[in-house]
Design a protein around this motif. Sequence first.
Motif, short mmCIF file in Angstrom:
data_model
loop_
_atom_site.label_atom_id
_atom_site.label_comp_id
_atom_site.label_asym_id
_atom_site.label_seq_id
_atom_site.Cartn_x
_atom_site.Cartn_y
_atom_site.Cartn_z
N PHE A 66 0.85 -1.20 0.00
CA PHE A 66 0.00 0.00 0.00
C PHE A 66 0.88 1.24 0.00
O PHE A 66 1.93 1.28 0.64
N LEU A 67 0.41 2.25 -0.74
CA LEU A 67 1.11 3.52 -0.84
C LEU A 67 0.24 4.59 -0.20
O LEU A 67 -0.97 4.66 -0.46
N SER A 90 5.03 16.05 -2.98
CA SER A 90 6.46 15.87 -2.74
C SER A 90 6.84 14.47 -2.29
O SER A 90 7.93 13.99 -2.62
N THR A 91 5.98 13.77 -1.56
CA THR A 91 6.44 12.54 -0.94
C THR A 91 5.30 11.56 -0.75
O THR A 91 4.12 11.94 -0.74
N ALA A 92 5.65 10.29 -0.61
CA ALA A 92 4.69 9.22 -0.31
C ALA A 92 5.40 8.16 0.50
O ALA A 92 6.64 8.10 0.53
N PHE A 93 4.62 7.31 1.15
CA PHE A 93 5.18 6.30 2.05
C PHE A 93 4.63 4.93 1.66
O PHE A 93 3.42 4.74 1.57
N LEU A 94 5.53 3.99 1.43
CA LEU A 94 5.18 2.66 0.95
C LEU A 94 5.25 1.66 2.10
O LEU A 94 6.28 1.55 2.77
N LEU A 95 4.16 0.96 2.35
CA LEU A 95 4.10 -0.04 3.41
C LEU A 95 4.22 -1.44 2.81
O LEU A 95 3.37 -1.86 2.02
N ASN A 96 5.29 -2.14 3.17
CA ASN A 96 5.48 -3.54 2.79
C ASN A 96 4.72 -4.39 3.80
O ASN A 96 5.13 -4.53 4.95
N THR A 101 7.29 -3.11 7.08
CA THR A 101 8.34 -2.10 6.98
C THR A 101 7.89 -0.97 6.06
O THR A 101 7.04 -1.17 5.17
N TRP A 102 8.48 0.19 6.28
CA TRP A 102 8.14 1.38 5.51
C TRP A 102 9.28 1.80 4.60
O TRP A 102 10.44 1.61 4.94
N HIS A 103 8.92 2.38 3.45
CA HIS A 103 9.88 2.95 2.52
C HIS A 103 9.38 4.33 2.10
O HIS A 103 8.18 4.59 2.11
N HIS A 104 10.31 5.17 1.73
CA HIS A 104 10.00 6.55 1.37
C HIS A 104 10.21 6.74 -0.12
O HIS A 104 11.23 6.34 -0.67
N LEU A 105 9.22 7.35 -0.79
CA LEU A 105 9.31 7.65 -2.21
C LEU A 105 9.12 9.14 -2.43
O LEU A 105 8.21 9.75 -1.84
N SER A 106 9.94 9.72 -3.26
CA SER A 106 9.87 11.15 -3.53
C SER A 106 9.26 11.40 -4.91
O SER A 106 9.60 10.74 -5.88
N PHE A 107 8.34 12.37 -4.98
CA PHE A 107 7.73 12.79 -6.24
C PHE A 107 8.02 14.25 -6.54
O PHE A 107 7.45 14.81 -7.48
N SER A 108 8.90 14.88 -5.76
CA SER A 108 9.08 16.32 -5.85
C SER A 108 9.54 16.78 -7.23
O SER A 108 9.16 17.86 -7.68
N SER A 109 10.36 16.00 -7.92
CA SER A 109 10.85 16.40 -9.23
C SER A 109 10.16 15.64 -10.36
O SER A 109 10.60 15.71 -11.52
N PHE A 362 8.81 8.11 8.81
CA PHE A 362 9.08 9.32 8.04
C PHE A 362 8.09 10.45 8.35
O PHE A 362 8.18 11.53 7.78
N LEU A 363 7.13 10.18 9.26
CA LEU A 363 6.15 11.18 9.64
C LEU A 363 6.49 11.76 11.01
O LEU A 363 6.93 11.04 11.91
N ASP A 364 6.28 13.04 11.15
CA ASP A 364 6.45 13.71 12.44
C ASP A 364 5.26 13.34 13.32
O ASP A 364 4.10 13.64 12.96
N VAL A 365 5.50 12.69 14.44
CA VAL A 365 4.40 12.23 15.30
C VAL A 365 3.60 13.40 15.85
O VAL A 365 2.45 13.23 16.27
#
Length: 401
Positions: A66-67, A90-96, A101-109, A362-365
């Motif tokens: 899930f993204l 700018s950003t999204a978070f991928l849940l395996n 586990t979490w991964h970070h994906l950037s869309f800013s450019s 990757f999120l500020d709590v």
Amino acid sequence: MASPSMAMDPRIWRNLPQNLLDRILAFLPPPSFFRARAVCKRLYSLIFSDTFLEMHLHLSPSLHWFLFFPSTNIPTPTTTTTTTTPTTLSTAFLLNTNDNTWHHLSFSSLIPPNFSPAASSGGLLCFISTTPGLKTLILCNPLSKLISQLPSSLRPRLFPSVGLTVGHSSFICVIAGDDLISPFAVKNLTAETFHADGLTGFYSPWTTASSLPRLCNLESGLMLFISGRFYCMNYSPFSVLAYDVASNDWFKIQAPMRRFLRCPSLVDLGGRVVLVAAVEKSKLNVPRSLRLWVLQPCGRAWAELDRMPAEVYRQFSEAEGGHGFECVGHGCLIVITIKDSNDILLFNSHRKVWWWAPPCPFLDVRQRRGLRGFAYEPRLATPSVGLLETPTSISFHAFSA
């Protein structure tokens, strides 16, 4: 852990035929594959190899991940304002979901300003322009960073519902509702379909139009595609809208317990249309709960599939606090995101297990903005985008975790 005596002799690995080694690498999940690319130049270049990508396309196992995008990046009918200030994704978070586990994906450019995510299918994400008027859609593979832009829609709209289904050699995209009948008014009147099929040579860029049922209110929800039909929620009162692609017809399906539902969502659960909603009525003879109904083969009736255990529902109610929630399904999994909260609840329909996802690192709590979830199957290759014009941007980046 294997003992040193059981470790494979490096000379065996060194002498493996290249085609056999490539076949092994084709089975790796994307995070492992991107890490393996750092080993040598040849492995690094595999993502540019058509032969390897075709092998990966046919051999790699399906991954039901899930993204998630911060909800502040996704406008709704009430937040799509007339302001001229551009919003940038700018950003999204991928849940395996295999190991939480979490991964970070950037869309800013990658994605231009004033576009927001609207649908996903077959390893591609669909982004739609948020400015009122003729709509532009972008198909994007977040792993290869390859994007292609669809021609503009034929009708001006505000923020329509979007459906997408992607195969290896075809895709269908539908946008429906929010017709701009004047600069100050919208109505849910029509839908447009973009269909491209590389096997048959069929190419229909927004030339297939259809009329929506009378008095429908799509509320810009996500669409499902199952067995030749798109499905989406209809509000006031609750029902389900279905669009048959072959016949180009829309029709309504009555929802179960429609008078007592709260926050209903449609999810794809292993190729079945499932409605998930909270059931609440002060004088109801059964406890308040969150229930799942599956659409029967006749396409008109529903049967209760499952319901959330009382203790889990108590925890969920405390976390949700009446703010509302959304659901997304993928494979045998359902994720529930809570508005104005970063909490995510998951359900495995095969194992009948509910659990809370670990917090995204990757999120500020301290910032509980809420998350919008999309079903996502990571794929290195998505050849159906080749049916469009030459991609507008191609670059390759590794996973960051």
